[in-house]
Motif scaffolding. Structure first.
Motif, short mmCIF file in Angstrom:
data_model
loop_
_atom_site.label_atom_id
_atom_site.label_comp_id
_atom_site.label_asym_id
_atom_site.label_seq_id
_atom_site.Cartn_x
_atom_site.Cartn_y
_atom_site.Cartn_z
N UNK A 106 0.82 -1.21 0.00
CA UNK A 106 0.00 0.00 0.00
C UNK A 106 0.86 1.26 0.00
N UNK A 107 1.97 1.25 0.75
CA UNK A 107 2.84 2.42 0.77
C UNK A 107 3.39 2.71 -0.64
N UNK A 108 3.69 1.64 -1.39
CA UNK A 108 4.19 1.83 -2.75
C UNK A 108 3.13 2.49 -3.63
N UNK A 109 1.86 2.13 -3.40
CA UNK A 109 0.77 2.76 -4.16
C UNK A 109 0.75 4.26 -3.92
N UNK A 110 0.95 4.64 -2.66
CA UNK A 110 0.95 6.06 -2.32
C UNK A 110 2.13 6.76 -2.97
N UNK A 111 3.30 6.13 -2.92
CA UNK A 111 4.49 6.74 -3.52
C UNK A 111 4.33 6.87 -5.04
N UNK A 112 3.70 5.87 -5.66
CA UNK A 112 3.46 5.95 -7.10
C UNK A 112 2.52 7.11 -7.42
N UNK A 113 1.46 7.22 -6.63
CA UNK A 113 0.52 8.31 -6.84
C UNK A 113 1.20 9.67 -6.65
N UNK A 114 2.11 9.73 -5.68
CA UNK A 114 2.84 10.98 -5.45
C UNK A 114 3.67 11.35 -6.69
N UNK A 115 4.24 10.33 -7.36
CA UNK A 115 5.02 10.60 -8.57
C UNK A 115 4.16 11.27 -9.62
N UNK A 116 2.93 10.78 -9.75
CA UNK A 116 2.01 11.38 -10.72
C UNK A 116 1.60 12.78 -10.30
N UNK A 117 1.38 12.96 -9.01
CA UNK A 117 0.91 14.26 -8.53
C UNK A 117 1.96 15.33 -8.75
N UNK A 118 3.23 14.95 -8.65
CA UNK A 118 4.30 15.93 -8.84
C UNK A 118 4.56 16.22 -10.31
N UNK A 119 4.05 15.35 -11.19
CA UNK A 119 4.35 15.50 -12.62
C UNK A 119 3.58 16.67 -13.22
N UNK A 120 4.23 17.35 -14.15
CA UNK A 120 3.53 18.38 -14.91
C UNK A 120 2.68 17.70 -15.98
N UNK A 121 1.74 18.45 -16.52
CA UNK A 121 0.88 17.88 -17.55
C UNK A 121 1.69 17.40 -18.75
N UNK A 122 2.83 18.06 -19.01
CA UNK A 122 3.63 17.69 -20.17
C UNK A 122 4.29 16.32 -20.05
N UNK A 123 4.46 15.83 -18.82
CA UNK A 123 5.13 14.53 -18.64
C UNK A 123 4.15 13.40 -18.34
N UNK A 124 2.86 13.71 -18.25
CA UNK A 124 1.90 12.67 -17.88
C UNK A 124 1.85 11.56 -18.93
N UNK A 125 1.85 11.94 -20.20
CA UNK A 125 1.80 10.93 -21.26
C UNK A 125 3.02 10.03 -21.18
N UNK A 126 4.18 10.62 -20.90
CA UNK A 126 5.40 9.85 -20.78
C UNK A 126 5.32 8.90 -19.58
N UNK A 127 4.78 9.38 -18.48
CA UNK A 127 4.65 8.54 -17.29
C UNK A 127 3.70 7.37 -17.52
N UNK A 128 2.68 7.57 -18.32
CA UNK A 128 1.67 6.53 -18.51
C UNK A 128 2.25 5.27 -19.13
N UNK A 129 3.27 5.40 -19.99
CA UNK A 129 3.77 4.21 -20.66
C UNK A 129 4.69 3.37 -19.77
#
Length: 399
Positions: A58-81
């Motif tokens: 569960x902690x890893x899920x939170x850390x993963x979500x944090x990675x997305x939250x810190x991402x700018x909109x420009x990197x979201x597509x890159x993060x998705x793959x």
């Protein structure tokens, strides 16, 4: 039902954007198969955290979500793959592992980890050898462990040799490019290169001029180790002799076509000399097609290398004359002629300017040129001494 990390990631994105109705965060999934690399505790990047989250951390899920939250909109597509590559790799996809490994070389959004990149890219190279050459180049650029680089280079060389054994000219061309790339980095696999040379020479002696030229490419002095300019020239001469004979011993007449000689390689000047040797040999024994090609090759060299406006003008004429031999003019060839005329005009050839204007006015020039270019070309034609263009303006501008 196994939860979707994408839903979790999108939830954090919605929250970070201040959306009022974010999707609900799903419950933790059950444990899955072992991951393809050791995961730090706590997980260090979005790929690690995705797999750990899938495994019930569960902690890893939170850390993963944090990675997305810190991402700018420009990197979201890159993060998705990246989670997709990680899951594909975990589930046995060699290509998924390879792509994930390449992400660890890019430094964004994953942290740079060259050792892990090489580890993940190995299965891709083993199962899909066509990626080995690119992997070698990337790992070399990132200064990976020399032993790792050599492992990839050896397999890239083996694959290049296999391509050179193909009867498909495009595959042979790819193999030659691969050998030259390895050569530039000092990573040529000697046994593989020797095998490729032998295969192509045998095909050459069986009556295939394109194979002679491909073998010449692998013996060129621009390729190390063991380049032999004299041997390369001899093979080019043999190619010309086969062309002049009509390539009668080949089983597939497509193997005798002149375009098969055009295998661009590293070392352009040397390659141009080899092609010229082949065409001179064929032309000297009466092959008219080779004579015409030799003339064109020399004009191209004069136009592009020596900046000879008259040569550019002649190339334009040849293109235009060839385009008008059929009832329906070849529009691509006419546009090519207009470009040669334009190049002649740039080199202050007045007739080139005038001919470029005529083709543009007839609607055969590059689409990006505005109608006003017609009068500009005619003004330049007059300025450069082509008096027939002086005072002449466009009568039917290109639409």
């Amino acid at each position: 039902m196994r939860s979707s990390f994408l839903s979790l990631a999108l939830a954090s994105v919605f929250v970070s954007l201040g959306c009022a109705h974010a999707p609900a965060v799903p419950s933790a999934p059950t444990a899955r198969a072992a991951v393809p690399f050791p995961i730090a505790t706590p997980c260090a990047d979005v790929a690690e955290c995705t797999l750990a989250c899938d495994g019930g951390d569960a902690d890893a899920c939170v850390r993963a979500a944090d990675s997305w939250e810190r991402a700018s909109l420009g990197t979201i597509k890159q993060l998705m793959r990246i989670p997709a590559y990680a899951r594909a790799c975990r589930d046995g996809s060699a290509r998924g592992c390879y792509e994930l490994g390449s992400e660890y070389l890019s430094e964004d959004p994953l942290p740079k980890n060259i050792e892990r990149a090489a580890q993940l890219m190995r299965p891709g190279c083993e199962k899909h050898p066509e990626v080995c050459s690119d992997a070698t180049a990337m790992l070399t650029e990132k200064k990976a462990d020399p032993n790792e680089v050599q492992w990839f280079a050896a397999r890239a060389g083996d694959h290049a040799a296999n391509l050179c054994a193909s009867r498909d000219i495009r595959e042979v061309q790819t193999g030659i490019w691969s050998f030259h790339g390895l050569s530039e980095r000092g990573q040529v696999n000697d046994p593989a290169l020797t095998r490729a040379r032998g295969t192509l020479e045998a095909s050459c002696h069986a009556g295939r001029p394109w194979a002679c030229m491909a073998a010449a490419a692998l013996w060129s002095s621009s390729l190390s180790p063991g380049g032999d300019a004299a041997r390369a020239k001899a093979l080019a001469t043999e190619a010309g002799q086969l062309l002049a004979k009509g390539c009668t011993t080949a089983t597939d007449k497509k193997e005798c076509e002149l375009p098969g000689l055009q295998l661009p390689i590293v070392g352009e000047e040397e390659w141009a000399r080899l092609v010229e040797t082949a065409l001179e040999t064929a032309c000297a024994t009466g092959d008219k097609k080779s004579c015409a090609s030799l003339h064109s090759a020399r004009l191209i060299e004069a136009c592009s290398q020596r900046k000879d406006g008259a040569a550019c003008l002649e190339l334009g004429r040849l293109e235009e004359d060839g385009a008008r031999t059929s009832p329906e003019p070849d529009e691509d060839a006419l546009r090519g002629a207009a470009l040669f005329y334009s190049q002649a005009c740039d080199l202050e050839n007045g007739e080139g300017c005038a001919r470029a204007a005529d083709l543009l006015e007839a609607g055969h020039g590059p689409d990006e040129l505005p109608p006003s270019a017609i009068d500009v070309f005619r003004t330049l034609a007059c300025r450069h001494g082509f008096t027939a263009a002086c005072g002449k303006s466009s009568s039917s501008p290109k639409q």
